[in-house]
Enzyme design. Structure first.
Site, short mmCIF file in Angstrom:
data_model
loop_
_atom_site.label_atom_id
_atom_site.label_comp_id
_atom_site.label_asym_id
_atom_site.label_seq_id
_atom_site.Cartn_x
_atom_site.Cartn_y
_atom_site.Cartn_z
N GLU A 101 0.81 -1.21 0.00
CA GLU A 101 0.00 0.00 0.00
C GLU A 101 0.85 1.27 0.00
O GLU A 101 0.35 2.35 0.26
CB GLU A 101 -0.95 0.04 1.21
CG GLU A 101 -1.57 -1.28 1.60
CD GLU A 101 -2.46 -1.89 0.54
OE1 GLU A 101 -2.65 -1.28 -0.52
OE2 GLU A 101 -3.00 -3.01 0.77
N ASP B 232 -0.89 -1.18 -10.79
CA ASP B 232 -1.11 -2.60 -10.55
C ASP B 232 -0.99 -3.34 -11.88
O ASP B 232 -1.60 -2.94 -12.88
CB ASP B 232 -2.50 -2.85 -9.97
CG ASP B 232 -2.60 -2.44 -8.51
OD1 ASP B 232 -1.57 -2.42 -7.82
OD2 ASP B 232 -3.73 -2.12 -8.07
#
Length: 512
Positions: A184, A323
């Site tokens: 994160e 991502d």
């Protein structure tokens, strides 16, 4: 005469999926793993290998979390992925009578994916990734085991998780990574010293942590560890909370399904067009959009690098980070877009480098002090510490106290019970369950209302096991601990072969 490059571009891709319930099913579960494997990991790796065969190096920096690396190497998952690819082809054939053009396209794509898997992935993801790294095409990033939100971990647990993740990376890929993508992008002041102690040389943060000044890698304080910032001006051109190329009308619509076959028959058509009114997908239209958007992105990068160089008077860096699952899974044409961009950038005078390559080129600025940060909503910690997940924070604290108490009882720093020459399988199992309980994914799912019930159940299950096993071990009831854990069918073997509870034990004390 060689012309100096306009500047340097780094592509960073981060691959991560939540922990599966040891091959159990949940609303996404194995299906999500196999979709991402088929639609993203296979074509992205194939694209990079094809570009490497053209003599191109330093194409991308790839982060694969230990969680996902374990799944990509797991024999059960490998068999499941191969079966899923075969089923994909069968589903394409089943649609031939109703959707002949779509079925033909899916047949070509699915059989190509199966051939890629059989040629390069049958022995796991690690050989495929190692081959890319060894060719010079990519740099690989590591990360902590089980993807925790590191700022919420006690220092001993945080250090252990990082060491375990780096050791797992070395075990699978032959060497420890110099850089990490922290889960994160979570950071708390002082963590740079943990990184330095673990041999980590650089890590990624989100651009706002540097107040948007992402033109250079920067040492964090006096640690010597570099942070590299994601350039949101460039990254958001592709994918942002509100827009990006994948939403263009020509691209395949992710959310519209032909439910009889499980295929996606429509193109985006328009942002407010209902699914039933969307136009049929056309690979030819999409291919034209890929080239258009690749040229637009290259123009954006060139303009950004010119502006940065004008402002600073020196060559600059821009980092676009995503991502991996965006490319192919969420955005069907994403791998083709990547290939086009990575061919067009050098032709436009942009140097394409890995993060390590950019550092070697001297793109390093002055030291910086980082605030608490993440790449989540608000760029702070609210996704993982907000009121909606207060129970997760409290549970995580309880898990860590129980874990450390049991480990310090079973593997004390001194005294007659000290057996650091022998692994303790029950202590290893305790650590494995604690790492599962401390995954950042559970709070994320609740904050984003994505399979929240599953996240609550998984977190509570693993935390309950930690509490129970810890109590039995601290009481010296090993037989009872063995009998109890024998019923945990999904925990008979630890997820990470390199998780060794002895590395978490308190340092041995020196007799006074």
């Amino acid at each position: 005469m060689t012309t100096a490059p306009v500047g340097t571009f780094c592509l960073v891709l981060h691959s991560h999926l939540p922990l599966l319930a040891r091959h159990g099913r949940w609303p996404v579960g194995e299906e999500w793993l196999y979709q991402s494997w088929a639609h993203s990991y296979l074509p992205v790796v194939a694209t990079l290998r094809e570009l490497a065969a053209e003599g191109r190096t330093g194409l991308a920096t790839l982060g694969v979390t230990p969680v996902l690396a374990a799944q990509l190497d797991d024999p059960y998952c490998l068999r499941g992925a191969h079966d899923w690819l075969g089923d994909w082809t069968l589903r394409a054939h089943s649609a031939a009578g109703r959707l002949p053009e779509l079925a033909a396209h899916e047949h070509r794509v699915s059989t190509a994916a199966t051939a890629e898997f059989e040629a390069h992935w049958r022995h796991g993801g690690s050989p495929a990734l190692r081959a890319l790294r060894d060719s010079g095409a990519v740099e690989l990033l590591g990360g902590p085991a089980a993807h925790p939100f590191q700022p919420l971990l006690a220092p001993r647990v945080r250090g252990f998780s990082l060491r375990a993740g780096l050791a797992d990376h070395a075990l699978r890929l032959g060497s420890r990574p110099a850089g990490i993508w922290a889960p994160e992008c979570g950071y708390a002041p002082g963590m740079e010293h943990d990184y330095a102690a673990a041999g980590v040389e650089r890590f990624l943060v989100d651009g706002p942590a540097l107040r948007g000044d992402t033109a250079l890698a920067r040492p964090v304080g006096d640690s010597g560890v570099l942070c590299v910032g994601r350039d949101l001006d460039v990254t958001y051109r592709v994918w942002s909370p509100r827009r990006g190329y994948p939403g263009s009308p020509e691209y395949r619509d992710f959310h519209t399904w032909d439910h009889a076959s499980g295929l996606k028959p429509a193109r985006v058509t328009g942002r407010r067009v209902p699914s039933e009114a969307k136009r049929p997908y056309s690979p030819e239209l999409a291919a034209g959009a890929v080239q258009r958007d690749a040229r637009d992105f290259v123009d954006t990068v060139v303009a950004r690098l010119h502006a940065l160089r004008s402002a600073s008077g020196r060559p600059a860096l821009t980092v676009a980070a995503f991502d991996t699952e965006l490319f192919g899974h969420w955005w069907h044409e994403g791998p083709d877009w990547l290939a086009a961009v990575l061919r067009l950038l050098p032709a436009a005078g942009v140097a394409v480098r890995t993060l390590g390559g950019a550092v070697s080129d001297g793109l390093v600025g002055d030291p910086v002090t980082l605030p608490e940060c993440s790449w989540g909503s608000g760029k702070d910690w609210r996704v993982w510490t907000g009121p909606q997940v207060a129970d997760f924070v409290s549970r995580g604290d309880d898990v860590q106290r129980a874990l450390l108490s049991a480990v310090d009882t079973v593997l004390p720093g001194s005294g007659p019970l000290l057996r650091r020459d022998v692994r303790d399988p029950l202590a290893d199992l305790l650590v494995d369950q604690a790492l599962h309980a401390l995954s950042s994914d559970w709070a994320f799912m609740v904050s984003k209302d994505s399979a929240a019930d599953y996240a609550h159940a998984r977190s509570a299950t693993h935390a309950g096991r930690v509490g129970e096993l810890s109590g039995l071990l601290r009481a010296g009831r090993r037989r009872a601990a063995e009998r109890r854990s024998a019923h945990w069918d999904d925990a008979r073997s630890p997820l990470f072969g390199h998780v060794d509870a002895r590395d978490l034990a308190a340092p041995p004390t020196t007799p006074g």
